[in-house]
Motif scaffolding. Structure first.
Motif, PDB file in Angstrom:
ATOM      1  N   SER A 169       0.847  -1.189   0.000  1.00  0.00           N
ATOM      2  CA  SER A 169       0.000   0.000   0.000  1.00  0.00           C
ATOM      3  C   SER A 169       0.889   1.247   0.000  1.00  0.00           C
ATOM      4  O   SER A 169       2.088   1.171   0.310  1.00  0.00           O
ATOM      5  CB  SER A 169      -0.906   0.009   1.236  1.00  0.00           C
ATOM      6  OG  SER A 169      -1.732  -1.133   1.263  1.00  0.00           O
ATOM      7  N   GLU A 170       0.313   2.394  -0.323  1.00  0.00           N
ATOM      8  CA  GLU A 170       1.075   3.647  -0.315  1.00  0.00           C
ATOM      9  C   GLU A 170       1.379   4.072   1.114  1.00  0.00           C
ATOM     10  O   GLU A 170       0.523   3.989   1.989  1.00  0.00           O
ATOM     11  CB  GLU A 170       0.299   4.752  -1.025  1.00  0.00           C
ATOM     12  CG  GLU A 170       0.162   4.551  -2.518  1.00  0.00           C
ATOM     13  CD  GLU A 170      -0.598   5.680  -3.178  1.00  0.00           C
ATOM     14  OE1 GLU A 170      -1.377   6.368  -2.468  1.00  0.00           O
ATOM     15  OE2 GLU A 170      -0.421   5.898  -4.387  1.00  0.00           O
ATOM     16  N   ALA A 171       2.612   4.522   1.323  1.00  0.00           N
ATOM     17  CA  ALA A 171       3.014   5.070   2.617  1.00  0.00           C
ATOM     18  C   ALA A 171       3.308   6.548   2.443  1.00  0.00           C
ATOM     19  O   ALA A 171       3.956   6.956   1.471  1.00  0.00           O
ATOM     20  CB  ALA A 171       4.247   4.349   3.160  1.00  0.00           C
ATOM     21  N   SER A 172       2.828   7.371   3.353  1.00  0.00           N
ATOM     22  CA  SER A 172       3.010   8.820   3.276  1.00  0.00           C
ATOM     23  C   SER A 172       4.232   9.230   4.096  1.00  0.00           C
ATOM     24  O   SER A 172       4.355   8.869   5.269  1.00  0.00           O
ATOM     25  CB  SER A 172       1.758   9.528   3.796  1.00  0.00           C
ATOM     26  OG  SER A 172       1.926  10.930   3.746  1.00  0.00           O
ATOM     27  N   LEU A 173       5.137   9.982   3.470  1.00  0.00           N
ATOM     28  CA  LEU A 173       6.304  10.526   4.158  1.00  0.00           C
ATOM     29  C   LEU A 173       6.010  11.956   4.597  1.00  0.00           C
ATOM     30  O   LEU A 173       5.289  12.681   3.905  1.00  0.00           O
ATOM     31  CB  LEU A 173       7.532  10.500   3.248  1.00  0.00           C
ATOM     32  CG  LEU A 173       7.987   9.124   2.750  1.00  0.00           C
ATOM     33  CD1 LEU A 173       9.218   9.268   1.871  1.00  0.00           C
ATOM     34  CD2 LEU A 173       8.271   8.191   3.914  1.00  0.00           C
ATOM     35  N   PRO A 174       6.565  12.399   5.729  1.00  0.00           N
ATOM     36  CA  PRO A 174       6.282  13.757   6.210  1.00  0.00           C
ATOM     37  C   PRO A 174       6.858  14.819   5.279  1.00  0.00           C
ATOM     38  O   PRO A 174       7.944  14.635   4.717  1.00  0.00           O
ATOM     39  CB  PRO A 174       6.959  13.796   7.582  1.00  0.00           C
ATOM     40  CG  PRO A 174       7.998  12.721   7.532  1.00  0.00           C
ATOM     41  CD  PRO A 174       7.440  11.653   6.653  1.00  0.00           C
ATOM     42  N   PRO A 175       6.158  15.944   5.091  1.00  0.00           N
ATOM     43  CA  PRO A 175       6.687  17.037   4.256  1.00  0.00           C
ATOM     44  C   PRO A 175       7.927  17.657   4.895  1.00  0.00           C
ATOM     45  O   PRO A 175       8.077  17.641   6.116  1.00  0.00           O
ATOM     46  CB  PRO A 175       5.525  18.029   4.207  1.00  0.00           C
ATOM     47  CG  PRO A 175       4.708  17.734   5.418  1.00  0.00           C
ATOM     48  CD  PRO A 175       4.846  16.270   5.675  1.00  0.00           C
ATOM     49  N   PHE A 176       8.807  18.210   4.048  1.00  0.00           N
ATOM     50  CA  PHE A 176      10.026  18.831   4.575  1.00  0.00           C
ATOM     51  C   PHE A 176      10.561  19.843   3.569  1.00  0.00           C
ATOM     52  O   PHE A 176      10.164  19.870   2.405  1.00  0.00           O
ATOM     53  CB  PHE A 176      11.089  17.771   4.902  1.00  0.00           C
ATOM     54  CG  PHE A 176      11.647  17.041   3.701  1.00  0.00           C
ATOM     55  CD1 PHE A 176      12.835  17.434   3.122  1.00  0.00           C
ATOM     56  CD2 PHE A 176      10.968  15.948   3.164  1.00  0.00           C
ATOM     57  CE1 PHE A 176      13.352  16.760   2.025  1.00  0.00           C
ATOM     58  CE2 PHE A 176      11.472  15.269   2.065  1.00  0.00           C
ATOM     59  CZ  PHE A 176      12.669  15.669   1.492  1.00  0.00           C
ATOM     60  N   ALA A 227      11.233   4.487   4.742  1.00  0.00           N
ATOM     61  CA  ALA A 227       9.817   4.135   4.641  1.00  0.00           C
ATOM     62  C   ALA A 227       9.654   2.646   4.886  1.00  0.00           C
ATOM     63  O   ALA A 227      10.405   1.831   4.331  1.00  0.00           O
ATOM     64  CB  ALA A 227       9.271   4.502   3.270  1.00  0.00           C
ATOM     65  N   PHE A 228       8.703   2.308   5.735  1.00  0.00           N
ATOM     66  CA  PHE A 228       8.362   0.903   5.961  1.00  0.00           C
ATOM     67  C   PHE A 228       7.022   0.647   5.281  1.00  0.00           C
ATOM     68  O   PHE A 228       5.994   1.193   5.682  1.00  0.00           O
ATOM     69  CB  PHE A 228       8.280   0.594   7.458  1.00  0.00           C
ATOM     70  CG  PHE A 228       8.161  -0.879   7.746  1.00  0.00           C
ATOM     71  CD1 PHE A 228       9.282  -1.702   7.661  1.00  0.00           C
ATOM     72  CD2 PHE A 228       6.937  -1.436   8.063  1.00  0.00           C
ATOM     73  CE1 PHE A 228       9.181  -3.058   7.908  1.00  0.00           C
ATOM     74  CE2 PHE A 228       6.835  -2.801   8.309  1.00  0.00           C
ATOM     75  CZ  PHE A 228       7.952  -3.615   8.237  1.00  0.00           C
ATOM     76  N   LEU A 229       7.059  -0.150   4.221  1.00  0.00           N
ATOM     77  CA  LEU A 229       5.887  -0.383   3.391  1.00  0.00           C
ATOM     78  C   LEU A 229       5.269  -1.737   3.720  1.00  0.00           C
ATOM     79  O   LEU A 229       5.982  -2.725   3.910  1.00  0.00           O
ATOM     80  CB  LEU A 229       6.270  -0.345   1.911  1.00  0.00           C
ATOM     81  CG  LEU A 229       7.103   0.860   1.450  1.00  0.00           C
ATOM     82  CD1 LEU A 229       7.427   0.739  -0.024  1.00  0.00           C
ATOM     83  CD2 LEU A 229       6.362   2.153   1.732  1.00  0.00           C
ATOM     84  N   GLN A 230       3.947  -1.759   3.736  1.00  0.00           N
ATOM     85  CA  GLN A 230       3.235  -3.002   4.025  1.00  0.00           C
ATOM     86  C   GLN A 230       2.074  -3.192   3.062  1.00  0.00           C
ATOM     87  O   GLN A 230       1.455  -2.219   2.612  1.00  0.00           O
ATOM     88  CB  GLN A 230       2.696  -3.006   5.458  1.00  0.00           C
ATOM     89  CG  GLN A 230       3.772  -3.172   6.527  1.00  0.00           C
ATOM     90  CD  GLN A 230       3.170  -3.271   7.917  1.00  0.00           C
ATOM     91  OE1 GLN A 230       2.484  -2.357   8.358  1.00  0.00           O
ATOM     92  NE2 GLN A 230       3.428  -4.377   8.605  1.00  0.00           N
ATOM     93  N   GLY A 231       1.803  -4.452   2.781  1.00  0.00           N
ATOM     94  CA  GLY A 231       0.642  -4.800   1.978  1.00  0.00           C
ATOM     95  C   GLY A 231      -0.105  -5.934   2.655  1.00  0.00           C
ATOM     96  O   GLY A 231       0.504  -6.936   3.040  1.00  0.00           O
ATOM     97  N   THR A 232      -1.386  -5.773   2.860  1.00  0.00           N
ATOM     98  CA  THR A 232      -2.200  -6.781   3.535  1.00  0.00           C
ATOM     99  C   THR A 232      -3.333  -7.223   2.622  1.00  0.00           C
ATOM    100  O   THR A 232      -4.207  -6.423   2.271  1.00  0.00           O
ATOM    101  CB  THR A 232      -2.782  -6.223   4.849  1.00  0.00           C
ATOM    102  OG1 THR A 232      -1.711  -5.750   5.675  1.00  0.00           O
ATOM    103  CG2 THR A 232      -3.553  -7.301   5.596  1.00  0.00           C
ATOM    104  N   GLU A 233      -3.238  -8.485   2.201  1.00  0.00           N
ATOM    105  CA  GLU A 233      -4.260  -9.086   1.338  1.00  0.00           C
ATOM    106  C   GLU A 233      -4.545  -8.240   0.107  1.00  0.00           C
ATOM    107  O   GLU A 233      -5.693  -7.915  -0.214  1.00  0.00           O
ATOM    108  CB  GLU A 233      -5.546  -9.348   2.136  1.00  0.00           C
ATOM    109  CG  GLU A 233      -5.360 -10.361   3.261  1.00  0.00           C
ATOM    110  CD  GLU A 233      -6.667 -10.748   3.929  1.00  0.00           C
ATOM    111  OE1 GLU A 233      -7.650 -10.005   3.749  1.00  0.00           O
ATOM    112  OE2 GLU A 233      -6.700 -11.779   4.610  1.00  0.00           O
ATOM    113  N   LEU A 234      -3.472  -7.888  -0.593  1.00  0.00           N
ATOM    114  CA  LEU A 234      -3.615  -7.145  -1.843  1.00  0.00           C
ATOM    115  C   LEU A 234      -3.901  -8.125  -2.979  1.00  0.00           C
ATOM    116  O   LEU A 234      -3.200  -9.127  -3.132  1.00  0.00           O
ATOM    117  CB  LEU A 234      -2.336  -6.371  -2.154  1.00  0.00           C
ATOM    118  CG  LEU A 234      -1.919  -5.269  -1.172  1.00  0.00           C
ATOM    119  CD1 LEU A 234      -0.583  -4.671  -1.603  1.00  0.00           C
ATOM    120  CD2 LEU A 234      -2.977  -4.189  -1.095  1.00  0.00           C
TER     121      LEU A 234
END
Length: 213
Positions: free
Chosen positions: A113-120, A132-139
């Motif tokens: 899934s998409e992960a949002s990084l903080p603005p800077f 970034a730690f990306l995860q996908g659950t039952e995609l």
């Protein structure tokens, strides 16, 4: 014998209306000229400085989970950690990153899934480290996904894509531009050894990315 001239109230009102219209037109012309000149100056500064697009590199990608459920459902569970370097190559232009969305892909299919990084804000010639730690659950994935993954892992390597979509603004002195959409694409060759049974299952070291604005 003296001549007496008489002006009607209607004539005076008409003359006064003409003077007001002239003042309005003059005021409008003055403001238009000022703003046009200001925009021209900003445009010339922009052309002279000519901001260069930011540079990204995927320095590390660790795959901790990459499992496809039974052949009947074809659902993917994944977890991937990414380390990304971001560089602003401009000497006189800063960059505001307002929105950053990151996800991983494999053979045109989304792994996480998409992960949002903080603005800077990134100053001149500054380098920032992003994680970034990306995860996908039952995609849901295609039926051929499991076969292709098993085949690539058996060959000892899997090509993983890292995608980043976002918005940025250029900062030149005190002037800040409008928002621009940008896309980052990285292709990583992840090695899978025959004895890799514990996490991380695969990793890479160092990959340059392409950036489009």
């Amino acid at each position: 014998m003296s001549q007496i001239s008489e002006t009607s109230p209607k004539h005076c009102a008409k003359k006064g209306g003409i003077n007001i219209n002239k003042r309005r037109k003059k005021l409008f012309f003055t403001f238009s000229t000022f703003f046009s000149g200001l925009l021209l100056i900003i445009f010339l500064i922009w052309l002279i400085l000519h901001p260069t697009k930011p540079e990204f590199s995927l320095t590390e990608a660790n795959i901790y989970t990459l499992n496809v459920s039974s052949s009947a459902t074809h659902l993917l569970n994944s977890s991937i950690q990414l380390t990304i370097f971001s560089k602003n190559p401009n000497k006189k232009v800063g960059i505001y990153y307002d929105k950053l969305l990151v996800y991983a892909a494999y053979r045109g299919q989304q792994l996480t899934s998409e992960a949002s990084l903080p603005p800077f804000y990134q100053s001149h010639e500054e380098i920032n480290l992003l994680t970034a730690f990306l995860q996908g659950t039952e995609l849901p994935v295609a039926q051929s996904f499991g076969y292709q993954m098993v085949r690539d892992r058996s060959a000892g390597r899997v090509i993983i894509g890292m995608k980043m979509d976002g918005k940025l603004r250029w900062k030149i002195g005190t002037f800040v531009s409008g928002a621009y959409r940008f896309n980052v694409n990285c292709v990583a060759l992840v090695a899978f050894g025959p004895n890799m049974t514990t996490a991380p299952l695969g990793s890479i070291q160092g990959t340059r990315c392409s950036t489009d604005i």
